[in-house]
Design a protein around this motif. Structure first.
Motif, short mmCIF file in Angstrom:
data_model
loop_
_atom_site.label_atom_id
_atom_site.label_comp_id
_atom_site.label_asym_id
_atom_site.label_seq_id
_atom_site.Cartn_x
_atom_site.Cartn_y
_atom_site.Cartn_z
N THR A 154 35.34 37.47 -9.79
CA THR A 154 34.70 37.73 -8.51
C THR A 154 33.74 36.62 -8.11
N GLY A 155 33.54 35.68 -9.00
CA GLY A 155 32.68 34.54 -8.69
C GLY A 155 33.00 33.39 -9.62
N LEU A 156 32.95 32.19 -9.10
CA LEU A 156 33.15 31.03 -9.95
C LEU A 156 32.50 29.82 -9.32
N SER A 157 32.09 28.91 -10.17
CA SER A 157 31.55 27.65 -9.67
C SER A 157 31.81 26.56 -10.70
N TYR A 158 32.05 25.38 -10.18
CA TYR A 158 32.25 24.21 -11.01
C TYR A 158 31.02 23.32 -10.86
#
Length: 185
Positions: A154-158
């Motif tokens: 439901t959430g991701l970041s690089y």
């Protein structure tokens, strides 16, 4: 003599043009009908049919088949979020360890889950951090998204620091605990 031939040739061209003008006008009308007016006329006819249907029936009804299909779709989406809380953390850790080894990644953080409220239902959020090559992280993210019974991303970041060669992927997986009696493994 040449001047007389040219004049005669021009008159013949005008005569042919005058004789073909009704045909050219007809072709022009057909082209305008096909390009501009036909769609408008069809749309207007549909509008009139729908207007008659609204006048005849004052209430709008929803097809039972449509309702059943929507309920089945919503159920399948909801089912993708369901997790067994007794096995979830262990199963998720095993999948993350296996995928990180397969894709040459490092599991940087795997803190305990956080309870969240999702409307009337309670949910669980699990944050996981991986470090490695961007393409390997992307492949691992896709593989993790296809696994069932681990919740959904439901959430991701690089993140990548300018001085660092490794990229960090922070994933948040959300799971909804399976209700007693609804467990189907």
């Amino acid at each position: 003599m040449r001047g007389g031939m040219q004049m005669k040739a021009k008159r013949i061209n005008y005569k042919i043009l005058v004789k073909c003008s009704p045909l050219l006008a007809l072709l022009l009308c057909v082209g305008v009908w096909q390009l501009a007016l036909k769609k408008t006329w069809e749309s207007y006819q549909k509008y009139l049919l729908l207007q008659d249907a609204v006048i005849q029936s004052s209430e709008l009804t929803i097809s039972p088949g449509y309702t059943a299909d929507r309920a089945q779709f919503i159920g399948s989406v909801y089912h993708r979020f369901e997790v067994d809380t007794m096995l979830w953390k262990n199963r998720l850790w095993n999948y993350c360890a296996t995928l990180s080894q397969k894709n040459k990644l490092l599991v940087k953080a795997f803190p305990s889950w956080i309870n969240v409220h999702l409307g009337n239902t309670g949910g669980l959020n699990q944050k996981i951090e991986f470090t490695g090559n961007f393409h390997d992280l992307l492949r691992m993210q896709r593989e993790l998204d296809t696994i069932s019974a681990v919740g959904r991303i439901t959430g991701l970041s690089y993140k990548r620091a300018s001085r660092d060669t490794q990229t960090t992927l922070i994933l948040i997986l959300t799971g909804i605990p399976v209700k007693k009696g609804h467990h189907n493994e």
